[in-house]
Design an enzyme around this catalytic site. Structure first.
Site, PDB file in Angstrom:
ATOM      1  N   HIS A 139       0.821  -1.208   0.000  1.00  0.00           N
ATOM      2  CA  HIS A 139       0.000   0.000   0.000  1.00  0.00           C
ATOM      3  C   HIS A 139       0.859   1.264   0.000  1.00  0.00           C
ATOM      4  O   HIS A 139       2.012   1.255   0.428  1.00  0.00           O
ATOM      5  CB  HIS A 139      -0.929  -0.003   1.210  1.00  0.00           C
ATOM      6  CG  HIS A 139      -2.031  -1.001   1.104  1.00  0.00           C
ATOM      7  ND1 HIS A 139      -2.994  -1.141   2.063  1.00  0.00           N
ATOM      8  CD2 HIS A 139      -2.329  -1.918   0.154  1.00  0.00           C
ATOM      9  CE1 HIS A 139      -3.841  -2.087   1.705  1.00  0.00           C
ATOM     10  NE2 HIS A 139      -3.449  -2.588   0.559  1.00  0.00           N
TER      11      HIS A 139
ATOM     12  N   GLU B 159       0.804   3.980   1.776  1.00  0.00           N
ATOM     13  CA  GLU B 159       1.278   4.465   3.071  1.00  0.00           C
ATOM     14  C   GLU B 159       2.528   3.700   3.506  1.00  0.00           C
ATOM     15  O   GLU B 159       3.506   4.300   3.948  1.00  0.00           O
ATOM     16  CB  GLU B 159       0.194   4.276   4.150  1.00  0.00           C
ATOM     17  CG  GLU B 159      -1.120   4.943   3.829  1.00  0.00           C
ATOM     18  CD  GLU B 159      -2.121   4.030   3.146  1.00  0.00           C
ATOM     19  OE1 GLU B 159      -3.321   4.145   3.463  1.00  0.00           O
ATOM     20  OE2 GLU B 159      -1.733   3.201   2.293  1.00  0.00           O
TER      21      GLU B 159
ATOM     22  N   CYS C  61      -5.859   1.336   5.762  1.00  0.00           N
ATOM     23  CA  CYS C  61      -6.356   0.058   6.264  1.00  0.00           C
ATOM     24  C   CYS C  61      -5.716  -0.223   7.630  1.00  0.00           C
ATOM     25  O   CYS C  61      -4.812   0.490   8.066  1.00  0.00           O
ATOM     26  CB  CYS C  61      -6.052  -1.071   5.283  1.00  0.00           C
ATOM     27  SG  CYS C  61      -4.303  -1.559   5.249  1.00  0.00           S
TER      28      CYS C  61
ATOM     29  N   CYS D 255      -1.849  -0.781   7.482  1.00  0.00           N
ATOM     30  CA  CYS D 255      -1.105   0.467   7.320  1.00  0.00           C
ATOM     31  C   CYS D 255      -1.178   1.311   8.592  1.00  0.00           C
ATOM     32  O   CYS D 255      -0.213   1.984   8.949  1.00  0.00           O
ATOM     33  CB  CYS D 255      -1.622   1.243   6.119  1.00  0.00           C
ATOM     34  SG  CYS D 255      -1.155   0.490   4.545  1.00  0.00           S
TER      35      CYS D 255
END
Length: 160
Positions: free
Chosen positions: A77, A79, A102, A105
């Site tokens: 992801h 992040e 999420c 993260c």
């Protein structure tokens, strides 16, 4: 440019996150992130495959009878990419991200010392992962703020 006709810092940094998202090869979820401290960009990230894994050989689909043939076990992801791409301490920084983080993260955000999240979309916020993120971020004292500024409109000057 006329005096006073400039974008805010929030608009600038969310614009950078949006531009970073355009680097993603994910056909369905283009997410970008920018880590900022003291009005300086510390790191950028977008959702993509791990370094060294050929994008062309990895699955990008969302559904398949075999979960290993979907993107979910593989994609890093935005992040997390931004956190991993940082080559300096990011404690006390702000994360501008195009989608609410999420739960996985959120853990990395907390552990890295990021103190504020400014997010654009929260379409998964009501799902379990979004609820877990909210709970952890709140407990850890990470400020969460929905971005409500303008979205960038790029008007390039015509060649003279």
């Amino acid at each position: 440019m006329e005096e006073g006709n400039h974008i805010s810092w929030d608009e600038y940094f969310m614009g950078i996150a949006l531009l970073s998202a355009l680097r993603s090869k994910d056909p369905s979820s283009k997410v970008g992130a920018a880590i900022i401290r003291d009005k300086r960009v510390l790191s950028l990230g977008y959702n993509g495959m791990p370094r060294g894994c050929d994008d062309e050989k990895m699955p990008w689909g969302k559904t398949d009878d075999n979960p290993l043939n979907t993107k979910y076990p593989y994609v890093v992801h935005a992040e997390l990419n931004a956190i991993l791409n940082a080559n300096k301490d990011i404690t006390g920084s702000t994360l501008y991200v195009t989608m609410f983080p999420c739960n996985e993260c959120a853990k990395a955000i907390i552990q890295s010392g990021i103190k504020e999240i400014v997010y654009l979309s929260d379409k998964h916020h009501a799902e379990m992962a979004g609820q877990a993120s909210n709970k952890m971020l709140d407990m850890a004292g990470v400020k969460i703020r929905h971005y409500d500024g303008r979205l960038p409109e790029i008007n390039y000057p015509e060649d003279k």
